[in-house]
Design a protein around this motif. Structure first.
Motif, mmCIF file in Angstrom:
data_model
loop_
_atom_site.group_PDB
_atom_site.id
_atom_site.type_symbol
_atom_site.label_atom_id
_atom_site.label_comp_id
_atom_site.label_asym_id
_atom_site.label_seq_id
_atom_site.Cartn_x
_atom_site.Cartn_y
_atom_site.Cartn_z
ATOM 1 N N TRP A 113 23.328 38.385 35.223
ATOM 2 C CA TRP A 113 24.093 39.533 34.749
ATOM 3 C C TRP A 113 23.309 40.844 34.788
ATOM 4 C CZ3 TRP A 113 29.104 39.451 34.545
ATOM 5 C CH2 TRP A 113 29.756 38.215 34.408
ATOM 6 N N ASP A 114 21.978 40.781 34.738
ATOM 7 C CA ASP A 114 21.206 42.025 34.707
ATOM 8 C C ASP A 114 20.497 42.342 36.016
ATOM 9 O OD1 ASP A 114 21.970 42.557 32.134
ATOM 10 O OD2 ASP A 114 20.224 41.664 31.214
ATOM 11 N N LEU A 115 20.471 41.401 36.940
ATOM 12 C CA LEU A 115 19.875 41.655 38.245
ATOM 13 C C LEU A 115 20.889 41.465 39.369
ATOM 14 C CD1 LEU A 115 16.356 39.960 37.864
ATOM 15 C CD2 LEU A 115 16.939 42.387 37.661
ATOM 16 N N ARG A 116 21.525 40.294 39.413
ATOM 17 C CA ARG A 116 22.420 40.019 40.530
ATOM 18 C C ARG A 116 23.683 40.876 40.499
ATOM 19 N NH1 ARG A 116 24.910 34.248 42.730
ATOM 20 N NH2 ARG A 116 26.515 35.215 44.026
ATOM 21 N N VAL A 117 24.371 40.909 39.365
ATOM 22 C CA VAL A 117 25.627 41.666 39.301
ATOM 23 C C VAL A 117 25.413 43.157 39.588
ATOM 24 C CG1 VAL A 117 27.500 42.425 37.780
ATOM 25 C CG2 VAL A 117 26.833 40.007 37.837
ATOM 26 N N PRO A 118 24.442 43.828 38.946
ATOM 27 C CA PRO A 118 24.231 45.246 39.294
ATOM 28 C C PRO A 118 23.891 45.460 40.768
ATOM 29 C CG PRO A 118 23.163 44.742 37.214
ATOM 30 C CD PRO A 118 23.601 43.432 37.789
ATOM 31 N N SER A 119 23.180 44.502 41.389
ATOM 32 C CA SER A 119 22.808 44.663 42.799
ATOM 33 C C SER A 119 24.034 44.707 43.709
ATOM 34 C CB SER A 119 21.874 43.531 43.239
ATOM 35 O OG SER A 119 22.581 42.307 43.402
ATOM 36 N N LEU A 120 25.119 44.067 43.277
ATOM 37 C CA LEU A 120 26.350 44.083 44.074
ATOM 38 C C LEU A 120 26.951 45.481 44.168
ATOM 39 C CD1 LEU A 120 28.076 40.843 42.665
ATOM 40 C CD2 LEU A 120 26.788 41.084 44.799
ATOM 41 N N PHE A 121 26.538 46.366 43.257
ATOM 42 C CA PHE A 121 27.071 47.726 43.224
ATOM 43 C C PHE A 121 25.996 48.765 43.541
ATOM 44 C CE2 PHE A 121 29.631 45.035 40.501
ATOM 45 C CZ PHE A 121 30.906 45.322 40.942
ATOM 46 N N GLY A 122 24.924 48.309 44.190
ATOM 47 C CA GLY A 122 23.896 49.228 44.651
ATOM 48 C C GLY A 122 22.800 49.532 43.662
ATOM 49 N N PHE A 123 22.766 48.826 42.532
ATOM 50 C CA PHE A 123 21.711 49.039 41.540
ATOM 51 C C PHE A 123 20.656 47.942 41.701
ATOM 52 C CE2 PHE A 123 25.471 51.019 39.707
ATOM 53 C CZ PHE A 123 24.976 52.243 39.297
ATOM 54 N N GLY A 124 19.603 48.257 42.461
ATOM 55 C CA GLY A 124 18.563 47.279 42.702
ATOM 56 C C GLY A 124 18.923 46.330 43.840
ATOM 57 N N TRP A 125 18.039 45.328 44.027
ATOM 58 C CA TRP A 125 18.244 44.352 45.103
ATOM 59 C C TRP A 125 18.145 42.941 44.544
ATOM 60 C CZ3 TRP A 125 15.176 40.345 46.832
ATOM 61 C CH2 TRP A 125 15.572 39.728 48.025
ATOM 62 N N PHE A 126 18.937 42.027 45.114
ATOM 63 C CA PHE A 126 18.886 40.630 44.717
ATOM 64 C C PHE A 126 19.267 39.797 45.920
ATOM 65 C CE2 PHE A 126 20.133 36.739 42.474
ATOM 66 C CZ PHE A 126 19.108 36.652 41.532
ATOM 67 N N PRO A 127 18.636 38.621 46.101
ATOM 68 C CA PRO A 127 18.970 37.779 47.259
ATOM 69 C C PRO A 127 20.461 37.434 47.287
ATOM 70 C CG PRO A 127 17.020 36.943 46.156
ATOM 71 C CD PRO A 127 17.569 38.014 45.269
ATOM 72 N N ALA A 128 21.039 37.479 48.459
ATOM 73 C CA ALA A 128 22.476 37.177 48.616
ATOM 74 C C ALA A 128 22.651 35.935 49.466
ATOM 75 C CB ALA A 128 23.204 38.355 49.220
ATOM 76 N N MET A 129 23.571 35.073 49.049
ATOM 77 C CA MET A 129 23.920 33.899 49.836
ATOM 78 C C MET A 129 25.048 34.251 50.811
ATOM 79 S SD MET A 129 21.992 31.324 48.935
ATOM 80 C CE MET A 129 20.687 32.561 48.934
ATOM 81 N N PRO A 130 25.122 33.595 51.951
ATOM 82 C CA PRO A 130 26.163 33.926 52.936
ATOM 83 C C PRO A 130 27.580 33.685 52.443
ATOM 84 C CG PRO A 130 24.989 31.897 53.525
ATOM 85 C CD PRO A 130 24.223 32.533 52.426
ATOM 86 N N TYR A 131 27.737 32.834 51.388
ATOM 87 C CA TYR A 131 29.083 32.560 50.903
ATOM 88 C C TYR A 131 29.512 33.507 49.810
ATOM 89 C CZ TYR A 131 25.968 29.840 47.857
ATOM 90 O OH TYR A 131 24.934 29.451 47.050
ATOM 91 N N ASN A 132 28.688 34.511 49.475
ATOM 92 C CA ASN A 132 29.064 35.485 48.440
ATOM 93 C C ASN A 132 29.274 36.868 49.055
ATOM 94 O OD1 ASN A 132 29.054 33.789 46.220
ATOM 95 N ND2 ASN A 132 26.844 33.957 45.988
#
Length: 303
Positions: A284-303
């Motif tokens: 919730w504090d790293l992955r979700v914000p990264s989806l909106f351009g706040f920081g970076w987080f590894p992404a899986m091809p199915y997301n």
């Protein structure tokens, strides 16, 4: 040879290993998690099947229907990222049940009752307040900050705090930090129930948001309290059944197995709380914000 030093050193090493494994598992789960699968494939299909209609799109057509929708949508959201951490309750409830000496049924019902009491208190109060505040809450807002919805900012704050609390409880169970619930396993279960109840304060799950809007539109805070309490009870139905199966299905052997080795109880409780707490914070504090351009987080091809 000082055997006590050897035992202490071995225990410290095993605790370190447990912490590392739990943290790694929490981070890995946050990376691999597919919110589309658990929200849509599992959650929507479960709710549609139980209600006999399209849960997301069919209007709620009355107070009784709203109460039913609250419980069913809560159950459907069992495996969502805003609820899966409640699985950590199995460890503390088992530890509390293992301390009972007055019968198997009491060993089952007392921890479940304590867990539900902490959870329902928080969720019902939030339902009451939520109806009074209505659209003034970020959770019901359609505004955005940058490209991130305000309601998800509330989610990140709430789940970050809940996750940190679970991390602390996990580390305390493992003996890494001071345990404020030492010798009080039931109090630990009540506190964990309160944290699970607080999931509603940040939950962005579409069916819960729909329920929230419906409850707010009624203008009845008591109705809001009832629907939110039922939502939470639906959330923990599966874990409650699993706990009952562990206790009753083993005829108490599982609890006796735990009670026979306090260290084993501490490790099971601590690793569950720590791992799922780390998942909650990272997701919730790293992955979700990264989806909106706040920081970076590894992404899986199915997301």
């Amino acid at each position: 040879m000082d055997t006590s030093t050897d035992v202490t050193g071995t225990r410290t090493n095993s605790t370190g290993v447990a912490v590392l494994i739990s943290v790694a598992a929490g981070v890995l789960l946050a990376i691999l998690w597919s919110f589309e699968f658990v929200d849509s494939v599992i959650g929507d299909n479960v709710a549609n099947t139980l209600l006999g209609r399209a849960a997301k799109t069919t209007p709620i057509d009355g107070s009784v229907a709203g109460l039913l929708f609250a419980f069913v949508s809560g159950f459907a959201g069992t495996f969502t990222a805003c609820n899966i951490a409640m699985a950590a309750s199995i460890g503390p409830m088992s530890a509390a049940g293992a301390g009972e000496r007055t019968g198997l049924l009491r060993a089952l019902l007392r921890p479940l009752g304590a867990f539900a009491a902490g959870m329902v208190t928080v969720s019902a109060v939030y339902g009451f307040v939520g109806v009074l505040l209505g659209e003034r809450l970020p959770q019901l807002s359609t505004d955005v900050v940058g490209s991130m919805p305000v309601r998800l900012l509330q989610s990140s704050v709430v789940f970050g705090l809940v996750g940190l609390a679970m991390v602390y409880l996990g580390l305390a169970s493992l003996g890494v930090v001071r345990d404020v619930f030492a010798g009080r396993p039931t109090a630990r279960v009540v506190a964990l129930g309160a944290l699970v109840g607080a999931f509603l304060i940040g939950r962005p799950y579409p069916m819960f948001v729909k329920l929230f809007h419906w409850a707010a539109d009624t203008g009845n805070p008591l109705y809001g309290a009832a629907t939110f309490a039922l939502q939470s009870l639906g959330n923990i139905l599966l874990v409650s059944v699993l706990f009952a199966l562990l206790v009753l299905g083993s005829r108490g052997r599982f609890l006796r197995w735990l009670a026979g080795n306090p260290r084993r109880t501490a490790v099971i409780t601590g690793t569950l709380l720590l791992g799922l707490g780390v998942f909650t914070v990272v997701y919730w504090d790293l992955r979700v914000p990264s989806l909106f351009g706040f920081g970076w987080f590894p992404a899986m091809p199915y997301n």
